[in-house]
Design a protein around this motif. Sequence first.
Motif, short mmCIF file in Angstrom:
data_model
loop_
_atom_site.label_atom_id
_atom_site.label_comp_id
_atom_site.label_asym_id
_atom_site.label_seq_id
_atom_site.Cartn_x
_atom_site.Cartn_y
_atom_site.Cartn_z
N LEU A 89 36.95 129.65 -36.37
CA LEU A 89 37.35 130.29 -37.64
C LEU A 89 38.53 129.58 -38.29
CD1 LEU A 89 37.03 134.03 -36.59
CD2 LEU A 89 35.62 132.86 -38.29
N GLU A 90 39.47 129.12 -37.46
CA GLU A 90 40.63 128.42 -38.01
C GLU A 90 40.21 127.16 -38.75
OE1 GLU A 90 44.81 127.50 -38.60
OE2 GLU A 90 43.69 129.34 -38.16
N GLY A 91 39.32 126.38 -38.13
CA GLY A 91 38.84 125.17 -38.79
C GLY A 91 38.07 125.46 -40.06
N MET A 92 37.29 126.52 -40.08
CA MET A 92 36.54 126.88 -41.28
C MET A 92 37.47 127.33 -42.39
SD MET A 92 33.46 128.84 -39.26
CE MET A 92 32.75 128.02 -37.83
N MET A 93 38.58 128.00 -42.03
CA MET A 93 39.59 128.35 -43.03
C MET A 93 40.26 127.09 -43.58
SD MET A 93 41.60 131.76 -41.78
CE MET A 93 42.36 131.96 -43.39
N ILE A 94 40.51 126.13 -42.70
CA ILE A 94 41.12 124.87 -43.15
C ILE A 94 40.21 124.17 -44.15
CG2 ILE A 94 41.80 122.56 -42.40
CD1 ILE A 94 42.76 123.81 -39.79
N LEU A 95 38.91 124.13 -43.86
CA LEU A 95 37.95 123.54 -44.81
C LEU A 95 37.97 124.31 -46.12
CD1 LEU A 95 34.94 122.85 -42.41
CD2 LEU A 95 36.43 121.15 -43.46
N ALA A 149 37.99 119.70 -38.32
CA ALA A 149 38.36 120.14 -39.67
C ALA A 149 39.76 119.68 -40.03
CB ALA A 149 38.27 121.66 -39.76
N LEU A 150 40.69 119.76 -39.08
CA LEU A 150 42.06 119.34 -39.35
C LEU A 150 42.12 117.84 -39.64
CD1 LEU A 150 45.07 120.01 -39.44
CD2 LEU A 150 45.16 119.61 -36.96
N GLY A 151 41.46 117.05 -38.80
CA GLY A 151 41.47 115.60 -39.02
C GLY A 151 40.76 115.19 -40.29
N THR A 152 39.63 115.83 -40.58
CA THR A 152 38.85 115.49 -41.78
C THR A 152 39.63 115.80 -43.05
OG1 THR A 152 36.78 115.92 -40.60
CG2 THR A 152 36.70 115.91 -43.01
N THR A 153 40.26 116.97 -43.10
CA THR A 153 41.00 117.34 -44.32
C THR A 153 42.24 116.46 -44.51
OG1 THR A 153 42.10 119.09 -43.04
CG2 THR A 153 40.17 119.71 -44.35
N GLN A 154 42.88 116.08 -43.42
CA GLN A 154 44.03 115.17 -43.53
C GLN A 154 43.60 113.83 -44.11
OE1 GLN A 154 45.58 115.13 -39.53
NE2 GLN A 154 47.01 116.81 -39.92
N TYR A 155 42.46 113.34 -43.65
CA TYR A 155 41.94 112.06 -44.15
C TYR A 155 41.51 112.16 -45.61
CZ TYR A 155 38.80 108.07 -44.68
OH TYR A 155 38.17 106.94 -45.13
N MET A 156 40.81 113.25 -45.94
CA MET A 156 40.32 113.42 -47.31
C MET A 156 41.46 113.67 -48.28
SD MET A 156 36.87 115.67 -46.56
CE MET A 156 36.35 115.73 -48.28
N ALA A 157 42.53 114.31 -47.83
CA ALA A 157 43.68 114.55 -48.70
C ALA A 157 44.31 113.22 -49.14
CB ALA A 157 44.71 115.43 -48.00
N LYS A 158 44.34 112.27 -48.23
CA LYS A 158 44.90 110.96 -48.58
C LYS A 158 44.02 110.25 -49.61
CE LYS A 158 47.12 110.31 -44.09
NZ LYS A 158 47.19 109.50 -42.84
#
Length: 432
Positions: A89-95, A149-158
Motif C-alpha cells: 500500500l505504501e508503494g501504491m500511495m507513492i505512485l 515504487a520508491l526507486g521508480t518515482t525518484q528516477y522519473m522525478a529527475k
Amino acid sequence: MSIATRTGAAAPAKRPPKDGGKRRLGMPQILLLVAGGLLLLSAVRAITDTTNLTASAQIGGALALAVPIGLAGLGGLWAERSGVINIGLEGMMILGTFFAGWIGWQHGPWAGALAGVIGGALGGLVHAMATVTFGVDHIVSGVAINILALGTTQYMAKIFFADGDALSAGGTDKQSPQVDDMHTFSVPWLSDWLGDLEEEGIGGKRRFFISDVAGILRGFTEDVSYLILIAALLFVLTYYVLWRSAFGLRLRSCGENPVAAESLGVNVYLYKYAALAISGALAGLGGAFLVTFTHIYLEGQTGGRGYIGLASMIFGNWRPGGTAMAAGLFGFTDSLQLRGGGEAVHGLFLLLAVLLAVYAVWKYVRGGVRAAIAAGVAAVLLGVLYATTDTVPREVVEATPYVTTLVVLAVFAQRLRVPKWIGKRYRRGEST
C-alpha cells in the motif's frame, strides 16, 4: 410441562447467534456512546483548558490527515477480503503522489487525482500478477513493490520535474511544480451558525459541551475538500458493495474459501485481480489527496501512511466503519500534535487515562482480568504522568500518533477476525 419434559426427551439446544455470541450495538446504544464520548471530551477540555481538543480547526486538520490513511486502509480491506495481503500500500500511495503531481501541475488537481488513481491501480495490478498469477509470497511481493515504487518515482522525478518547462515552473529532482488549489465547500448557514456557537466565549469562558460540539461539527461543515466527501462516499459504497451485493459476496468468498467459491463457478483469479486493482486505486487516491492538500509532489511525502493505513484496517477488523474510526483516531492525534504541541498532547494524557480506566472496568466485568489489570496500570501511569508534568518533550509529541496506533492495536488485537484464506497461495483446480 412441555412435551419434551413429560417424555423425558432432551430439549433441543438453542442455536448460537450468527455473530458468535457477540451482541451488535443498535442505533440507540451507538448514539449513547457518541454522546458519552463527546461529554468526556468536553470535560477533559474544560479540566485541562486545552481548547485545541475540540476546536473546529483541529477537527478540520484531523479530517484532512485521516483521509489518506483511511483510503489506504480501505484499499487494504479490498485486497485482504479477497485473500491477498497488501503490504505494498505504501508503494501504491507513492505512485499516486507522483502521478498526481506530474499530471496535476499541467492539467489541474482533478486530472491529477485521476492520474493518482491510475498510478495506484497499476501498482495493484503488478501485485496481483506476482501473487495471483505467479504465486509469489504476498509479503515479498508487497515489499518489492514499495522498493520499486520508491526507486521508480525518484528516477522519473529527475526526468520530468528537473528539466524543461517543469524546471522553469519550480520543479526539482525531488518535487513537482505547484499544483493548483482544489476548491472546498462549506454548508451554507449551518457552518456560520456553528461558528457563532463555538466562538462564543473565546477570550473568556467557553460554554461547556455546547461550544465543544459546535466546534466538532463545524470542522465537518466548513472548508471541506471535495475529495474528503468522495472518500466518505467510498467508505459507504465499499460497505454496500462488499456486504450487500452478489459481487461482494463472491469476492469475500475468495478470501474465506476459494476452493468452495470455484466449485460454485466463481472465477477466483478474476475477483482477486479486481480487488487488487481497486485496492491500488484507493491507495493511489490517498496519495493524490496528499498532493492536492499540499499543492505539490514531494519525495517521501507519504511518510509511512500506507503502513499506518494497513494498521487502521487491522484495528477496524477488516470492516469499513472500523477502518474509518482508526484513521480518524490517527488523524486526530496527528493534528493535535501539529497544532497544539506539547501542551495539547499533555491534555491528551488525561483523556487516554480515563478511557483506559473505563476499558479496564469493562474488561473486569466481562471476566478479562489480565486485560483489565494491564489497562488499569496503564491508566494509572498516564494519570500520574499528567499530574506531575505540565508539558511533554518535542520528541514525544512527534511520536504521539504512532504510539497511539500501537496502543490501540495492542488493546483490540484479541477481537480480530482474519479472513481464513488470507496470505495463502491458491491455484486453480485445487481440491484442498
